[in-house]
Motif scaffolding. Structure first.
Motif: not given
Length: 210
Positions: A158-159, A185-186, A195-197, A204-205
Motif C-alpha cells: 500500500x505504501x 491487492x485482491x 474495488x478500485x485502487x 486505507x488513509x
C-alpha cells in the motif's frame, strides 16, 4: 474482571497473559492451552468470563468451532479472535462468526487495548449491540464496521502504491512476482471493502493504515 485466553502456543499464551496484566491490573486472567480445555471448564450457571480471546487456528478445535460451541452453551459475551500475520478474516466471515473482532498477532499494545476495552464496554455479542471492529490501529465509531487488519507485507504494498507505484514497481521493490502483487491487492480490496485502487488508498488513509 475475568478474561479467558485460549491458545495452543505456550509462548503466546504466556505473553498475552503478561500483556493483559499491563493493560489493567484488575483483570483476572484464565489461560487455556486448547478450546477443549476451556469447554470442559465452562459452566454457564456460574460466573462466565466477561471476555474470551482465542487463537483462530488451533487443534483439536479452532477458534471458530470453539465460539460456536460456547454460543450453543449459552455464552453471550464478547469473543475476540486473534491469529498470525499471514491470516485474516473478512468482514463477512467476522459477522457470520459472531465474534466481536479479529486482531492480528502483529498488532501493537495500544491497538489490542482498544479492542479489549471496546469489547468489554459492549458487554454482549455483536447481534445485541451491532458489530464493531478495531484492529491494526483502526478506530471506528460506526456500529457496523469491518475487520480491517492488513499484514505487514500488504502495508508495504500500500505504501508503494500511495507513492504512485505500479504493480511492476511493487514487484521490483519487494522482489516478488506481479501475480503475487495482484493476489495481495485482491485481498486488500476485500478487507477494505473496495474495488478500485483510488478508493483503496482513500479507505486505507481514513483508517490510519498508511
Amino acid at each position: 474482571m475475568q478474561i479467558s485466553i485460549v491458545d495452543d502456543h505456550p509462548l503466546f499464551l504466556d505473553g498475552l497473559t503478561a500483556l493483559l496484566g499491563r493493560i489493567d491490573e484488575s483483570f483476572e486472567i484464565e489461560a487455556f492451552s486448547s478450546g477443549t480445555e476451556l469447554l470442559a471448564s465452562f459452566d454457564p450457571d456460574n460466573l462466565a468470563p466477561a471476555l474470551i480471546i482465542s487463537d483462530l487456528s488451533m487443534k483439536p478445535i479452532n477458534g471458530l468451532a470453539l465460539l460456536s460451541s460456547l454460543r450453543a452453551k449459552g455464552f453471550d459475551r464478547p469473543f475476540i479472535l486473534v491469529s498470525g500475520v499471514d491470516e485474516t478474516l473478512s468482514a463477512a466471515e467476522l459477522k457470520a462468526s459472531g465474534a466481536f473482532a479479529f486482531v492480528s498477532k502483529s498488532a501493537d499494545l495500544p491497538t489490542l487495548r482498544d479492542v479489549i476495552f471496546s469489547a468489554l464496554e459492549s458487554g454482549s455479542t455483536p447481534g445485541k449491540r451491532g458489530s464493531r471492529s478495531l484492529s491494526g490501529g483502526v478506530r471506528s465509531g460506526s456500529s457496523d464496521y469491518q475487520a480491517t487488519t492488513l499484514t505487514p507485507r500488504q502495508i508495504e504494498i500500500m505504501q508503494i502504491i500511495v507513492d504512485g507505484g505500479t504493480n511492476r514497481d511493487v514487484a521490483g521493490r519487494l522482489n516478488i512476482s506481479e501475480n503475487t502483487v495482484k493476489t495481495h491487492l485482491r485481498q486488500i480490496f476485500q478487507v477494505l471493502g473496495v474495488n478500485k485502487r483510488t478508493a483503496c488508498i482513500s479507505k486505507a488513509r481514513s483508517l490510519g493504515l498508511i
